[in-house]
Scaffold this active site. Sequence first.
Site, PDB file in Angstrom:
ATOM      1  N   HIS A 121      30.348  41.548  38.179  1.00 50.35           N
ATOM      2  CA  HIS A 121      30.730  42.622  37.270  1.00 50.35           C
ATOM      3  C   HIS A 121      30.110  42.421  35.985  1.00 50.35           C
ATOM      4  O   HIS A 121      29.741  41.380  35.548  1.00 50.35           O
ATOM      5  CB  HIS A 121      32.125  42.664  37.032  1.00 50.35           C
ATOM      6  N   ASP A 198      35.824  34.271  37.061  1.00 50.81           N
ATOM      7  CA  ASP A 198      36.241  35.640  36.827  1.00 50.81           C
ATOM      8  C   ASP A 198      37.366  35.964  38.070  1.00 50.81           C
ATOM      9  O   ASP A 198      36.781  36.346  39.233  1.00 50.81           O
ATOM     10  CB  ASP A 198      35.151  36.480  36.804  1.00 50.81           C
ATOM     11  N   GLN A 201      39.690  40.411  40.194  1.00 50.71           N
ATOM     12  CA  GLN A 201      39.728  41.109  41.410  1.00 50.71           C
ATOM     13  C   GLN A 201      40.486  40.152  42.431  1.00 50.71           C
ATOM     14  O   GLN A 201      40.910  40.800  43.614  1.00 50.71           O
ATOM     15  CB  GLN A 201      38.399  41.366  42.258  1.00 50.71           C
ATOM     16  N   LYS A 224      45.276  44.739  36.582  1.00 50.09           N
ATOM     17  CA  LYS A 224      44.733  44.461  38.230  1.00 50.09           C
ATOM     18  C   LYS A 224      45.846  44.189  38.972  1.00 50.09           C
ATOM     19  O   LYS A 224      45.711  44.071  40.187  1.00 50.09           O
ATOM     20  CB  LYS A 224      43.520  43.566  38.123  1.00 50.09           C
ATOM     21  N   CYS A 362      30.073  48.968  38.130  1.00 51.35           N
ATOM     22  CA  CYS A 362      29.603  47.881  36.921  1.00 51.35           C
ATOM     23  C   CYS A 362      29.163  46.708  37.642  1.00 51.35           C
ATOM     24  O   CYS A 362      29.518  45.622  37.357  1.00 51.35           O
ATOM     25  CB  CYS A 362      30.834  47.726  36.125  1.00 51.35           C
TER      26      CYS A 362
HETATM   27  C1  LIG Z   1      35.308  41.199  38.924  1.00 51.86           C
HETATM   28  C2  LIG Z   1      35.794  41.983  37.599  1.00 51.86           C
HETATM   29  N1  LIG Z   1      35.540  41.409  36.381  1.00 51.86           N
HETATM   30  C3  LIG Z   1      35.595  41.716  35.254  1.00 51.86           C
HETATM   31  C4  LIG Z   1      36.252  43.166  35.227  1.00 51.86           C
HETATM   32  C5  LIG Z   1      36.688  43.654  33.680  1.00 51.86           C
HETATM   33  O1  LIG Z   1      38.093  43.634  33.741  1.00 51.86           O
HETATM   34  P1  LIG Z   1      38.592  44.522  32.385  1.00 51.86           P
HETATM   35  O2  LIG Z   1      38.388  43.644  31.084  1.00 51.86           O
HETATM   36  O3  LIG Z   1      40.226  44.436  32.594  1.00 51.86           O
HETATM   37  O4  LIG Z   1      38.226  45.703  32.283  1.00 51.86           O
HETATM   38  C6  LIG Z   1      36.427  43.778  36.459  1.00 51.86           C
HETATM   39  C7  LIG Z   1      36.897  45.289  36.421  1.00 51.86           C
HETATM   40  N2  LIG Z   1      36.802  45.992  37.368  1.00 51.86           N
HETATM   41  C8  LIG Z   1      36.615  47.196  37.563  1.00 51.86           C
HETATM   42  C9  LIG Z   1      37.105  48.089  36.522  1.00 51.86           C
HETATM   43  O5  LIG Z   1      37.114  49.518  37.133  1.00 51.86           O
HETATM   44  N3  LIG Z   1      36.515  49.325  38.439  1.00 51.86           N
HETATM   45  C10 LIG Z   1      36.466  47.956  38.739  1.00 51.86           C
HETATM   46  O6  LIG Z   1      35.995  47.827  39.945  1.00 51.86           O
HETATM   47  C11 LIG Z   1      36.023  43.518  37.746  1.00 51.86           C
HETATM   48  O7  LIG Z   1      36.455  43.956  38.937  1.00 51.86           O
END
Ligand SMILES: Cc1ncc(COP(=O)(O)O)c(CNc2co[nH]c2=O)c1O
Length: 404
Positions: A121, A198, A201, A224, A362
């Site tokens: 991501h 990370d 997911q 999540k 992303c």
């Molecule tokens: C693997 C992964 N890493 C980091 C992030 C960032 O997380 P945040 O800091 O909570 O935003 C996401 C968000 N993924 C997604 C956000 O919207 N659609 C997605 O797949 C992710 O899926």
Amino acid sequence: MFKIEDIRKDFPILSRKVHGKPLVYLDNGATSQTPIQVINTIVDYYSNYNANIHRGVHTLSQEATDKYETARYKIQNHFNAKHAHEIILTSGTTESINLVAHGFASLLKKNDEVIVSSLEHHSNIVPWQMLCEKTGAFLKVIPMNDEGDLVMEEYDKLLSKKTKLVFVNHISNALGTINPIKYIIEKGHQVGAAVLIDGAQACPHIKPDVQELDVDFYVASAHKMCGPTGVGMLYGKESWLKKLPPYQGGGEMIAEVTFEKTTYANLPHKFEAGTPNICGGIAFGTAIDYLNNIGFDNIATYEHELLEYATKKLLEIEGLKIYGTSKNKTSVISFNLNGIHPYDVGTILDKLGIAVRTGHHCAQPIMAYYKIPGTVRASFAFYNTKEEIDVLVEGVKKAKMMLS
Ligand SMILES: Cc1ncc(COP(=O)(O)O)c(CNc2co[nH]c2=O)c1O
């Protein structure tokens, strides 16, 4: 195993309609839905003990502090961290990653090497590119293959004594691939590199054990995994967190401030400047309790049934291609209909009450690998049903008929 109809009663939003049709929420990879138990925690906090934490002499502040630090212990136990002070509460995965990248700016030097995977991501790519620009370190990339797996033979070749950091996601948000993180961590440690995983997911589907993994940093977002937005966590081995300089300056993170010199607080507060998302942190703890009460083994078994069923039914649609066919993946399906833009498919599905994500997610390097602008991504959670998958499949067929 749990009774799905009982589980769905916990989620008020699943009863709503969209365009006059029952909501079919299949965008769990973007954010999960929120059970009433977590919603009630938020209402309870603002109704009964909202106060600033850590320094208040009054009862409300002490109650809020106790609940907030109890949430930290819940997170510690969930991820099996050795110490509660190895859990830094942040605004989410993105901030957690940036906190570590900021810290390594004082540890890396010119010509050092850091390794990222092709499946990341953007929030686990861009902070490290910024770090390399700042330090003169070089970014190396683990390639992927057509199935959406990382090529471990190439990873082995990238490792050297110059490698100081490896950062890889546990699970790809775009493809659902579960990466071999135990191997990645062990090989990184063999050359003396620190490894950040990370887990954004992974955490809705898997209960990571950071001590068993021997990982140096593990990051996650509450939203999540049935928690609220705006709160997440960074796990860091105590030895590493002590090496990193503070991320932000301000209240909470100090021991003593004089105009001549300021000394910093001990862990975890060194990294928790300012008033945190107190309610979010407490509700994060409730979300962790909720998921553990259902049981991650039960969640994994059920979601795998959904993945197999959805994969079989979608592949019956002529002209549909699935991206990410790893043998080791969670309940995420990225697909396209031949000759039809994913955005158009997603728009029609929305009109039918079906919420999916379309675009590059992303994860533009993955789309570049497949030479596509994006995909339609359906991501399933333990509160989805096979009947909802049937609605999705009929919706995709309708989109194909309308757009072909
Ligand atoms: C693997 C992964 N890493 C980091 C992030 C960032 O997380 P945040 O800091 O909570 O935003 C996401 C968000 N993924 C997604 C956000 O919207 N659609 C997605 O797949 C992710 O899926």
